[in-house]
Design an enzyme around this catalytic site. Sequence first.
Site, PDB file in Angstrom:
ATOM      1  N   ASP A  14     -23.131 -38.467  75.119  1.00 62.35           N
ATOM      2  CA  ASP A  14     -24.661 -38.229  75.059  1.00 62.35           C
ATOM      3  C   ASP A  14     -24.883 -37.089  76.029  1.00 62.35           C
ATOM      4  O   ASP A  14     -24.124 -36.809  76.951  1.00 62.35           O
ATOM      5  CB  ASP A  14     -25.131 -39.610  75.805  1.00 62.35           C
ATOM      6  CG  ASP A  14     -24.994 -40.679  74.843  1.00 62.35           C
ATOM      7  OD1 ASP A  14     -25.060 -40.594  73.712  1.00 62.35           O
ATOM      8  OD2 ASP A  14     -25.495 -41.707  75.398  1.00 62.35           O
ATOM      9  N   TYR A  25     -15.395 -45.364  81.948  1.00 65.08           N
ATOM     10  CA  TYR A  25     -16.636 -44.983  82.447  1.00 65.08           C
ATOM     11  C   TYR A  25     -17.155 -45.254  83.828  1.00 65.08           C
ATOM     12  O   TYR A  25     -16.779 -46.604  84.080  1.00 65.08           O
ATOM     13  CB  TYR A  25     -17.751 -45.371  81.487  1.00 65.08           C
ATOM     14  CG  TYR A  25     -17.587 -44.799  80.047  1.00 65.08           C
ATOM     15  CD1 TYR A  25     -18.052 -43.527  79.507  1.00 65.08           C
ATOM     16  CD2 TYR A  25     -16.808 -45.392  79.238  1.00 65.08           C
ATOM     17  CE1 TYR A  25     -17.885 -43.260  78.207  1.00 65.08           C
ATOM     18  CE2 TYR A  25     -16.616 -45.102  77.755  1.00 65.08           C
ATOM     19  CZ  TYR A  25     -17.267 -43.930  77.470  1.00 65.08           C
ATOM     20  OH  TYR A  25     -17.133 -43.471  76.145  1.00 65.08           O
ATOM     21  N   ASP A  34     -31.372 -45.863  77.562  1.00 63.13           N
ATOM     22  CA  ASP A  34     -31.197 -45.126  78.827  1.00 63.13           C
ATOM     23  C   ASP A  34     -32.504 -44.677  79.369  1.00 63.13           C
ATOM     24  O   ASP A  34     -33.639 -44.728  78.549  1.00 63.13           O
ATOM     25  CB  ASP A  34     -30.221 -43.756  78.746  1.00 63.13           C
ATOM     26  CG  ASP A  34     -30.623 -43.187  77.790  1.00 63.13           C
ATOM     27  OD1 ASP A  34     -31.838 -42.728  77.231  1.00 63.13           O
ATOM     28  OD2 ASP A  34     -29.871 -42.255  77.153  1.00 63.13           O
ATOM     29  N   ARG A  63     -24.377 -47.589  76.897  1.00 66.07           N
ATOM     30  CA  ARG A  63     -25.971 -47.620  77.025  1.00 66.07           C
ATOM     31  C   ARG A  63     -26.145 -49.113  76.248  1.00 66.07           C
ATOM     32  O   ARG A  63     -27.044 -49.795  77.096  1.00 66.07           O
ATOM     33  CB  ARG A  63     -26.664 -46.690  76.034  1.00 66.07           C
ATOM     34  CG  ARG A  63     -26.749 -45.315  76.667  1.00 66.07           C
ATOM     35  CD  ARG A  63     -27.657 -44.565  75.767  1.00 66.07           C
ATOM     36  NE  ARG A  63     -26.889 -44.122  74.275  1.00 66.07           N
ATOM     37  CZ  ARG A  63     -27.151 -44.216  73.340  1.00 66.07           C
ATOM     38  NH1 ARG A  63     -28.515 -44.288  72.989  1.00 66.07           N
ATOM     39  NH2 ARG A  63     -26.411 -43.769  72.241  1.00 66.07           N
TER      40      ARG A  63
END
Length: 309
Positions: free
Chosen positions: A39, A67, A81, A177
Amino acid sequence: MYHGMINIYKEKGYTSSDVVAKLRGILHMKKIGHTGTLDPDAEGVLPVCLGNGTKLCELIADRDKEYDAVMRLGVVTDTQDMSGRILSETDADEVRAKVTGERLKEVIRAYTGEISQIPPMYSAIKVGGKRLYELARQGRTVERSPRPVQIYSMDIQWIELPLIAIHVRCSKGTYIRTLCHDIGQSLGTGAAMESLVRTRVGSFRLEDAIRLGEAEAIMHSDDPERILTYIMPVDSFFKDSAPEVVVLRDGLKYLLNGNPLSKRVTRASETNMANQQLVRVYDEEGKFYALYRYDKEKDRYTSYKMFLS
């Protein structure tokens, strides 16, 4: 032209395609491809394939990932988000009343292992030939089928309500997300992803990544060939999983044409190989040419991917 893989630290504000476009200008070459989208607001590891290394893009994208994410409880957005339009909010006192340490651990456990995710509308998945984010920008919502993904581990790093930081190790295709959104739904508060850093893709790690600005500075320096210290050769990607096979001089003509290779014209580092075992194929001078598979029934190697430059 360079051949191999380079571990780029993607910074906020860039799309994965932006990184490829900028790297083409920096390295003065066209044959470059990334290994899956990250993203624009996210940052971190983005493996990029160069030259004949572009044949590895799909294989690298299949590797598991890690992550560091921060989610904000008490808010739901259309993008899942904090860059999106806020759809609903929950009062901070209500968030604190609903979210205890034990309740949070319970929900986190429920989202570990194999889970199903419905891809977000703001994603690059195609439906009917169009990207979902293109439809979302037109104000359209379409049916999406749940997809199975694996959450190998999820650890809480810190809690400062309404913010919670987590470290996630997961399979390809996982939307962090969406994970944040779904955890918020289970907690009854809603949640959106505040920030995201990808720390690993397969063997590519954050501490080894180079920023675009650093790469550009090297290419404009008195020693541009120093960039080679950041470019991993294609065969290094398979060193832990594919044994080495050397093609003798008599077999080189077969290798150059991608033909099957008999044991008579090869020398292998392993003698007991499994059927369909991937092997790295070199000539006697140590030049890497291809990936082959071992055909146990015919006791020979057959071409899988050629990397002739």
